[in-house]
Design an enzyme around this catalytic site. Structure first.
Site, PDB file in Angstrom:
ATOM      1  N   GLU A 171       0.536   3.788  10.088  1.00 47.12           N
ATOM      2  CA  GLU A 171      -0.938   3.757  10.006  1.00 47.12           C
ATOM      3  C   GLU A 171      -1.533   4.972  10.731  1.00 47.12           C
ATOM      4  O   GLU A 171      -2.598   4.883  11.346  1.00 47.12           O
ATOM      5  CB  GLU A 171      -1.474   2.455  10.630  1.00 47.12           C
ATOM      6  CG  GLU A 171      -2.819   2.007  10.111  1.00 47.12           C
ATOM      7  CD  GLU A 171      -2.797   1.563   8.663  1.00 47.12           C
ATOM      8  OE1 GLU A 171      -1.832   0.897   8.246  1.00 47.12           O
ATOM      9  OE2 GLU A 171      -3.756   1.910   7.944  1.00 47.12           O
ATOM     10  N   PRO A 200       8.784  10.623   0.513  1.00 45.70           N
ATOM     11  CA  PRO A 200       9.864  11.172   1.345  1.00 45.70           C
ATOM     12  C   PRO A 200       9.484  12.507   1.978  1.00 45.70           C
ATOM     13  O   PRO A 200       9.877  12.788   3.106  1.00 45.70           O
ATOM     14  CB  PRO A 200      11.019  11.349   0.349  1.00 45.70           C
ATOM     15  CG  PRO A 200      10.741  10.362  -0.735  1.00 45.70           C
ATOM     16  CD  PRO A 200       9.250  10.231  -0.831  1.00 45.70           C
ATOM     17  N   GLY A 233      -7.575  -0.516   8.660  1.00 45.69           N
ATOM     18  CA  GLY A 233      -6.129  -0.546   8.881  1.00 45.69           C
ATOM     19  C   GLY A 233      -5.784  -0.217  10.318  1.00 45.69           C
ATOM     20  O   GLY A 233      -4.931  -0.861  10.934  1.00 45.69           O
ATOM     21  N   GLN A 288      11.654  -3.492  32.087  1.00 47.69           N
ATOM     22  CA  GLN A 288      12.118  -3.088  33.414  1.00 47.69           C
ATOM     23  C   GLN A 288      12.080  -4.272  34.380  1.00 47.69           C
ATOM     24  O   GLN A 288      13.000  -4.484  35.175  1.00 47.69           O
ATOM     25  CB  GLN A 288      11.232  -1.950  33.935  1.00 47.69           C
ATOM     26  CG  GLN A 288      11.740  -1.272  35.181  1.00 47.69           C
ATOM     27  CD  GLN A 288      12.998  -0.444  34.916  1.00 47.69           C
ATOM     28  OE1 GLN A 288      13.348  -0.197  33.758  1.00 47.69           O
ATOM     29  NE2 GLN A 288      13.689  -0.062  35.959  1.00 47.69           N
ATOM     30  N   PHE A 324       0.897  -1.164   0.000  1.00 53.20           N
ATOM     31  CA  PHE A 324       0.000   0.000   0.000  1.00 53.20           C
ATOM     32  C   PHE A 324       0.932   1.209   0.000  1.00 53.20           C
ATOM     33  O   PHE A 324       1.547   1.530   1.026  1.00 53.20           O
ATOM     34  CB  PHE A 324      -0.864  -0.042   1.264  1.00 53.20           C
ATOM     35  CG  PHE A 324      -1.906   1.033   1.371  1.00 53.20           C
ATOM     36  CD1 PHE A 324      -3.172   0.852   0.823  1.00 53.20           C
ATOM     37  CD2 PHE A 324      -1.636   2.231   2.040  1.00 53.20           C
ATOM     38  CE1 PHE A 324      -4.152   1.836   0.946  1.00 53.20           C
ATOM     39  CE2 PHE A 324      -2.608   3.210   2.159  1.00 53.20           C
ATOM     40  CZ  PHE A 324      -3.869   3.011   1.611  1.00 53.20           C
ATOM     41  N   THR A 384       0.164   8.474  12.893  1.00 54.42           N
ATOM     42  CA  THR A 384       0.835   8.645  14.187  1.00 54.42           C
ATOM     43  C   THR A 384      -0.212   8.855  15.289  1.00 54.42           C
ATOM     44  O   THR A 384      -1.383   9.134  15.006  1.00 54.42           O
ATOM     45  CB  THR A 384       1.751   9.889  14.154  1.00 54.42           C
ATOM     46  OG1 THR A 384       0.929  11.047  13.907  1.00 54.42           O
ATOM     47  CG2 THR A 384       2.819   9.784  13.071  1.00 54.42           C
TER      48      THR A 384
HETATM   49  C1  LIG Z   1       8.193   0.631   9.479  1.00 51.85           C
HETATM   50  C2  LIG Z   1       7.261   1.522   8.720  1.00 51.85           C
HETATM   51  C3  LIG Z   1       6.365   0.966   7.820  1.00 51.85           C
HETATM   52  C4  LIG Z   1       5.527   1.795   7.075  1.00 51.85           C
HETATM   53  N1  LIG Z   1       4.700   1.238   6.126  1.00 51.85           N
HETATM   54  C5  LIG Z   1       4.020   2.067   5.279  1.00 51.85           C
HETATM   55  C6  LIG Z   1       3.286   1.520   4.176  1.00 51.85           C
HETATM   56  O1  LIG Z   1       3.227   0.307   3.966  1.00 51.85           O
HETATM   57  N2  LIG Z   1       2.672   2.382   3.325  1.00 51.85           N
HETATM   58  C7  LIG Z   1       2.706   3.738   3.499  1.00 51.85           C
HETATM   59  O2  LIG Z   1       2.146   4.459   2.689  1.00 51.85           O
HETATM   60  N3  LIG Z   1       3.389   4.289   4.559  1.00 51.85           N
HETATM   61  C8  LIG Z   1       4.038   3.486   5.431  1.00 51.85           C
HETATM   62  N4  LIG Z   1       4.751   4.015   6.480  1.00 51.85           N
HETATM   63  C9  LIG Z   1       4.781   5.456   6.640  1.00 51.85           C
HETATM   64  C10 LIG Z   1       4.033   5.957   7.865  1.00 51.85           C
HETATM   65  O3  LIG Z   1       2.650   5.826   7.673  1.00 51.85           O
HETATM   66  C11 LIG Z   1       4.498   7.404   8.132  1.00 51.85           C
HETATM   67  O4  LIG Z   1       5.838   7.338   8.588  1.00 51.85           O
HETATM   68  C12 LIG Z   1       3.622   8.107   9.129  1.00 51.85           C
HETATM   69  O5  LIG Z   1       2.342   8.349   8.598  1.00 51.85           O
HETATM   70  C13 LIG Z   1       4.224   9.453   9.551  1.00 51.85           C
HETATM   71  O6  LIG Z   1       4.614  10.204   8.437  1.00 51.85           O
HETATM   72  P1  LIG Z   1       6.081  10.828   8.368  1.00 51.85           P
HETATM   73  O7  LIG Z   1       7.067   9.770   8.675  1.00 51.85           O
HETATM   74  O8  LIG Z   1       6.224  11.543   7.077  1.00 51.85           O
HETATM   75  O9  LIG Z   1       6.134  11.881   9.540  1.00 51.85           O
HETATM   76  P2  LIG Z   1       5.560  13.369   9.498  1.00 51.85           P
HETATM   77  O10 LIG Z   1       4.233  13.398   8.879  1.00 51.85           O
HETATM   78  O11 LIG Z   1       6.625  14.256   8.938  1.00 51.85           O
HETATM   79  O12 LIG Z   1       5.395  13.660  11.054  1.00 51.85           O
HETATM   80  C14 LIG Z   1       6.510  13.937  11.906  1.00 51.85           C
HETATM   81  C15 LIG Z   1       5.940  14.244  13.297  1.00 51.85           C
HETATM   82  O13 LIG Z   1       5.090  15.408  13.213  1.00 51.85           O
HETATM   83  C16 LIG Z   1       3.800  15.094  13.724  1.00 51.85           C
HETATM   84  N5  LIG Z   1       2.790  15.813  12.971  1.00 51.85           N
HETATM   85  C17 LIG Z   1       2.614  15.884  11.618  1.00 51.85           C
HETATM   86  N6  LIG Z   1       1.540  16.599  11.315  1.00 51.85           N
HETATM   87  C18 LIG Z   1       0.983  17.013  12.488  1.00 51.85           C
HETATM   88  C19 LIG Z   1      -0.148  17.800  12.839  1.00 51.85           C
HETATM   89  N7  LIG Z   1      -0.972  18.288  11.916  1.00 51.85           N
HETATM   90  N8  LIG Z   1      -0.397  18.026  14.150  1.00 51.85           N
HETATM   91  C20 LIG Z   1       0.410  17.504  15.111  1.00 51.85           C
HETATM   92  N9  LIG Z   1       1.512  16.754  14.840  1.00 51.85           N
HETATM   93  C21 LIG Z   1       1.788  16.512  13.543  1.00 51.85           C
HETATM   94  C22 LIG Z   1       3.658  13.586  13.526  1.00 51.85           C
HETATM   95  O14 LIG Z   1       2.665  13.038  14.379  1.00 51.85           O
HETATM   96  C23 LIG Z   1       5.066  13.110  13.841  1.00 51.85           C
HETATM   97  O15 LIG Z   1       5.224  13.019  15.237  1.00 51.85           O
HETATM   98  C24 LIG Z   1       5.560   3.205   7.267  1.00 51.85           C
HETATM   99  C25 LIG Z   1       6.455   3.751   8.212  1.00 51.85           C
HETATM  100  C26 LIG Z   1       7.298   2.926   8.922  1.00 51.85           C
HETATM  101  C27 LIG Z   1       8.271   3.563   9.885  1.00 51.85           C
END
Ligand SMILES: Cc1cc2nc3c(=O)[nH]c(=O)nc-3n(C[C@H](O)[C@H](O)[C@H](O)COP(=O)(O)OP(=O)(O)OC[C@H]3O[C@@H](n4cnc5c(N)ncnc54)[C@H](O)[C@@H]3O)c2cc1C
Length: 394
Positions: free
Chosen positions: A377, A140, A256, A350, A135, A379
């Site tokens: 899925e 990036p 999901g 712990q 999915f 944060t």
């Molecule tokens: C092991 C792993 C597997 C994954 N598998 C998939 C997959 O199969 N398919 C897929 O599409 N994605 C996948 N992901 C991506 C995952 O869904 C994203 O990493 C996640 O949604 C967060 O996006 P980001 O990493 O860009 O962080 P960002 O969106 O940049 O967020 C960084 C921080 O800012 C906070 N933040 C952002 N916006 C707001 C807001 N409006 N208010 C308050 N806080 C905010 C976030 O909560 C987080 O703490 C995967 C990630 C990992 C690590």
């Protein structure tokens, strides 16, 4: 928790499973402990994708749980799906998340594919001929704000040409098909407009799967970046309406979230079982650790919070099963279960003292595996946004 233990607990949570569901859950729990758990530590060490284990999961229909039987799936309901995810995650979180992302894609295809697309992709997938499915939404430059995605799809004659990059895609290294979200039209007043969904088969020229990410936990889930460089797919690969792909993506997110809530509970149950076993046999000051009141309080808090996580997750699954709107409830389940998982697993490390910090003990792996449940899925912050938005809806 063994297969035998789960049903009294589920009964006390108010879950009255039918005979068929009980049979499915019992056999999956047995399979998970017998076939999935034994290799989990080794897969964590090597990062090897669970190819053989997945083949057996596919034989049991665990990759297409909610796809109806007439399309080759298991035709299970949302509650059974949650119980299966929990059982597999207790054994191996990497295997569970591979199944979670595959089920997510299968659910989207089941809900939105045309009859021709079902025959071409959903049936072969459900019958186990395509391997896992990915999915691919995150990029990036955007995850939480996925509607800002930049991957483009341009219509060229009878083909769509995809250009761009996806990041953090579970199972990307082994997926037989990818569900890819790309911008087909300029964004309207809301950036979610103009996004469309496409099926891209593995091996399509221009599709490049990157190096596997060297992750903290869930190390065997084949997470990688996927890039598209003039990647041509047939016009018939467009899933759902052109420009409505974001709604297509969101349509499966409730399920999901319930899947990841259940996965989080599975990890926490595994850690609690480890903690109980260790605390009973480890002695300090002439008594077992479980004889200290502090240990008992830690166990009691963990059991209580975990039961609350179960209740929220089962409520969300039931609402989804009834076809009710359940955005807030699925987010509450995911938020609470993943945050509870973090607390329970940390407490169990712990309780193990220094041994909890050693790779020789399962809690160390569970601790690393658990961390990402608060990130993917959606944060924890994203879940709170959904819950508050639902509370404030006019
Ligand atoms: C092991 C792993 C597997 C994954 N598998 C998939 C997959 O199969 N398919 C897929 O599409 N994605 C996948 N992901 C991506 C995952 O869904 C994203 O990493 C996640 O949604 C967060 O996006 P980001 O990493 O860009 O962080 P960002 O969106 O940049 O967020 C960084 C921080 O800012 C906070 N933040 C952002 N916006 C707001 C807001 N409006 N208010 C308050 N806080 C905010 C976030 O909560 C987080 O703490 C995967 C990630 C990992 C690590």
């Amino acid at each position: 928790m063994s297969s035998i233990d789960i049903f009294p607990r589920l009964d006390r949570l108010g879950l009255e499973l039918g005979a068929e569901e009980r049979q499915i859950v019992a056999s999956v729990r047995d399979f998970a402990q017998r076939r999935v758990a034994p290799g989990a530590a080794e897969r964590d060490r090597t990062g090897a994708f669970p190819v053989e284990v997945l083949r057996e999961c596919v034989e049991l229909g665990l990759h297409a749980m909610k796809v109806p039987a007439e399309s080759g799936g298991a035709g299970a309901d949302d509650v059974t799906y949650a119980l299966v995810m929990e059982a597999v995650a207790e054994a191996c979180a990497s295997t569970a998340v591979v199944l979670a992302s595959s089920n997510l894609t299968a659910k989207v295809l089941d809900a939105h594919a045309t009859a021709a697309q079902r025959e071409r992709w959903l049936r072969p997938y459900a019958e186990g001929r395509l391997g896992p499915a990915s999915f691919a939404l995150t990029e990036p430059s955007c995850g939480t704000d996925a509607s800002a995605l930049r991957t483009r799809a341009t219509l060229d004659g009878d083909a769509w040409v995809l250009d761009g990059e996806k990041m953090w895609i579970t199972s990307a290294t082994h997926a037989g098909l990818h569900l890819v979200f790309a911008r087909t039209d300029e964004a309207g007043p809301r950036s979610a407009e103009g996004i469309s969904a496409f099926v891209v088969e593995a091996g399509t020229p221009g599709l490049v799967v990157g190096r596997e990410e060297d992750k903290m936990g869930q190390r065997a889930s084949g997470t990688a970046a996927v890039s598209f460089d003039g990647c041509r797919v047939p016009a018939a690969a467009l899933v759902g309406e052109r420009g409505r792909g974001y709604a297509v993506a969101l349509s499966a997110l409730g399920a999901g979230r319930v899947g990841i809530a259940a996965l989080s509970i599975g990890l926490a149950e595994a850690a609690l079982a480890e903690g109980l076993a260790y605390g009973t046999q480890r002695r300090a000051f002439g008594q077992a650790l479980t004889e200290f009141q502090n240990t008992q309080f830690v166990l009691a808090d963990s059991r209580t919070e975990l039961d609350a996580a179960w209740l929220l997750t089962l409520r969300a699954a039931r609402l989804l099963g009834r076809g009710d709107r359940a955005s807030a409830e699925t987010s509450m389940a995911k938020l609470f279960a993943s945050e509870t998982c973090a607390r329970v697993v940390d407490r169990m490390v712990q309780l193990h003292g220094g041994y909890g910090y050693s790779r020789e003990y399962a809690v160390e792996r569970i601790y690393r595996d658990a961390r990402v449940t608060r990130i993917y899925e959606g944060t924890s912050e994203a879940q709170r946004i959904v819950i508050a938005r639902e509370m404030l809806r006019a």
